[in-house]
Design an enzyme around this catalytic site. Sequence first.
Site, PDB file in Angstrom:
ATOM      1  N   ASP A  18      28.611  35.100 -34.954  1.00 48.88           N
ATOM      2  CA  ASP A  18      27.376  35.295 -34.218  1.00 48.88           C
ATOM      3  C   ASP A  18      27.612  34.782 -32.793  1.00 48.88           C
ATOM      4  O   ASP A  18      28.560  34.026 -32.547  1.00 48.88           O
ATOM      5  CB  ASP A  18      26.251  34.499 -34.903  1.00 48.88           C
ATOM      6  CG  ASP A  18      24.971  34.496 -34.104  1.00 48.88           C
ATOM      7  OD1 ASP A  18      24.449  35.583 -33.813  1.00 48.88           O
ATOM      8  OD2 ASP A  18      24.510  33.392 -33.741  1.00 48.88           O
ATOM      9  N   ASP A  20      24.640  34.104 -29.899  1.00 46.58           N
ATOM     10  CA  ASP A  20      23.610  33.180 -29.415  1.00 46.58           C
ATOM     11  C   ASP A  20      23.460  31.994 -30.361  1.00 46.58           C
ATOM     12  O   ASP A  20      23.120  32.158 -31.530  1.00 46.58           O
ATOM     13  CB  ASP A  20      22.267  33.902 -29.292  1.00 46.58           C
ATOM     14  CG  ASP A  20      22.295  34.988 -28.220  1.00 46.58           C
ATOM     15  OD1 ASP A  20      22.484  34.635 -27.054  1.00 46.58           O
ATOM     16  OD2 ASP A  20      22.132  36.164 -28.567  1.00 46.58           O
TER      17      ASP A  20
END
Length: 336
Positions: A18, A20
């Site tokens: 991922d 953010d």
Amino acid sequence: MTTDRDVLASAYDVMLFDLDGTVYHGTEPIPGVAEVIRGLRAAGTAVRFVTNNASRAPGDVADTLRGMDIDTTAAEVSTSAQAAAKVLADRVPRGAKVVVIGAPSLEDEVAAVGLQPVRAAGGAVAVVQGHWTETGWKHLAEGCLAIRAGALWVACNVDATLPTERGLLPGNGSMVAVLKTATGAEPVVAGKPEAPLFHTATQSAGAAKPLAIGDRLDTDIAGAVTAGVDSLLVLTGVSTPADLLAAKPSERPTYLAAALEALNEPASELAPGPQKGWQIDVGDHTLLATGKGSSDPYDLLRALCHEAWQSGITAVTPQDDRTATALGKLGLTPSA
């Protein structure tokens, strides 16, 4: 003695990161991430970046990562905008009008699958909604009209918040909630926690055994569970130790750690379970925690998760000052 074969990363052939809250906060890279990723590449492990943020094209994401000293290409980036465009292409006729509530890059993804991105509701058969800092009432209004007229509604993702260098800010899920209220409808969700992003990213690497890595239980970890892949939760973003203790089965990670450097630690030490030096007993509506050895608060957290997930009890009462100190470092408030 720990060998290269014992560390967590060695058990997998691709890392699905991922972005953010895991690799960066807004424009600020999380310390140590670039070094970890360089180490993975040096060991021959494939790397992919799997993000729910639909506001930027894969090439722009790759540019940002290179600016953070993380060498990558657009081919290594999978976004929820791409996943949403695929959902649309599978469900509506080629050339159909699609109202885009989102960034110009989302328009580009819609056009790339043979559909016609528009900003007004007239004649549209679908609505696609992704994160964009410029989204305003006029964009939501056009989506509302189209959805009420029967258009298919696809949301790139439903993350309520977005981690930034300034803190948590409204994410696409918050904007989706506006249209839910206005229409009474529910969107088809293309990104995490659905599985397609994980599968396509793994396939693009020619890999067979992925590890999904993220900071959110409700998207990154839930998506990994849905996709049937192992996961590592890092506590550098949204989800907290308190969230972990209360996590439902569909949101429980295979491993948990403070940060990405844990990929170089033994896998056996990162899984929730009994931990040397920590004793967890189940009391009357509370977990009774005692520290007898390791001062690492994350060892305590792994032990607490093990008992909390079995008992359903999330309150914790320390039995000594050592444990109280460790709970404080985790941001967990001891029970009275």
